[in-house]
Design an enzyme around this catalytic site. Structure first.
Site, short mmCIF file in Angstrom:
data_model
loop_
_atom_site.label_atom_id
_atom_site.label_comp_id
_atom_site.label_asym_id
_atom_site.label_seq_id
_atom_site.Cartn_x
_atom_site.Cartn_y
_atom_site.Cartn_z
N GLY A 86 37.69 52.42 -9.78
CA GLY A 86 38.22 52.73 -8.46
C GLY A 86 39.46 51.92 -8.16
N ALA A 87 39.89 51.97 -6.91
CA ALA A 87 41.05 51.19 -6.46
C ALA A 87 40.93 50.99 -4.95
CB ALA A 87 42.35 51.90 -6.79
N GLY A 100 39.33 44.04 -4.81
CA GLY A 100 38.59 43.72 -3.59
C GLY A 100 37.23 43.12 -3.88
N GLU A 107 39.05 43.63 -15.14
CA GLU A 107 39.46 45.03 -15.00
C GLU A 107 40.82 45.25 -15.66
OE1 GLU A 107 37.20 46.08 -10.77
OE2 GLU A 107 39.29 45.49 -10.76
N LYS A 125 42.33 55.87 0.43
CA LYS A 125 42.98 54.81 -0.34
C LYS A 125 44.46 55.10 -0.63
CE LYS A 125 39.00 52.88 -0.40
NZ LYS A 125 38.20 52.66 -1.59
#
Length: 224
Positions: A86-87, A100, A107, A125
């Site tokens: 994810g981001a 986060g 990562e 996002k």
């Protein structure tokens, strides 16, 4: 769909996207966080169709093992066909802010090894300019004050993430209130500060594909 449903939808979409390219020797890089967890849960359905995964955090490794997916040490793997994660933010040029959850260094390492980086996010996002989400910077503990002063000189506000230690034994300074106009240059600049391990900008190695969850379904975004 609400945000949780969008996360589950992109996790399922990512698993379905890579499934046709899986074989018994495929090892997949897997990220960290709630959206990555949705991918792991979806991937478990196909656990017998690939060899296993490299995890970007201890938490991800634990979740993979809960699904009986073998976890490999990255040092034993020469290449990963896919990295799925994810981001916290992304822009139109596929630059990302991640970390986060504090797993940014591992990562970034796993993403560097992967042939294809598939980023899974919900539409909240997407931003025009990175920096709305505080940018995590992983720092060697003894350099905390020095790095903090250097970050403050960049017209941002570094805030120590209290009570948090990374899987690498380091601390996080979150850089608030900064507009990142040139992510690639800013990423390199931060990494050149002595005491910084890495930062949460994934610009020099950004995403190749973005699967974005929306109330109407999952949109696939690819580089031009």
């Amino acid at each position: 769909m609400n945000q949780d449903e969008m996360k589950r939808a992109v996790g399922i979409a990512a698993a379905e996207m890579i499934r046709p390219k899986l074989d018994r020797e495929t090892i997949i890089g897997v990220g960290t966080g709630s959206t990555a967890n949705c991918f792991i849960d979806a991937l478990a359905k196909y656990r017998d169709e690939f060899a296993g995964a490299v995890a970007s955090s201890e938490a991800t490794a634990a979740r993979l093992r809960q699904h009986d997916i073998e976890v490999f040490d990255l040092n034993s793997v020469s290449q990963l066909e896919f990295y799925v994660d994810g981001a916290d933010e992304f822009d139109a040029r596929f630059n990302l802010v991640k970390g986060g959850g504090g797993a940014l260094t591992r990562e970034k390492i796993v993403a560097a090894v992967a042939k294809t980086f598939i980023c899974i996010v919900d539409e909240t996002k997407q931003v025009d300019v990175l920096g709305n989400f505080p940018l995590p910077v992983e720092v060697i503990p003894m350099a905390r004050s020095y790095v903090g002063r250097q970050l403050a000189g960049l017209d941002g506000q570094p805030i120590y993430r209290e009570g948090f230690v990374t899987d690498n034994g380091n601390i996080i300074l979150d850089l608030h209130d900064v507009e990142i106009m040139d992510p690639k240059v800013f990423e390199r600049h931060l990494n050149n500060i002595v005491g910084v391990v890495t930062n949460g900008l994934f610009a020099n190695r950004g995403a190749d594909v973005i699967l974005m969850g929306t109330p109407q379904g999952v949109k696939t975004l690819t580089r031009d």
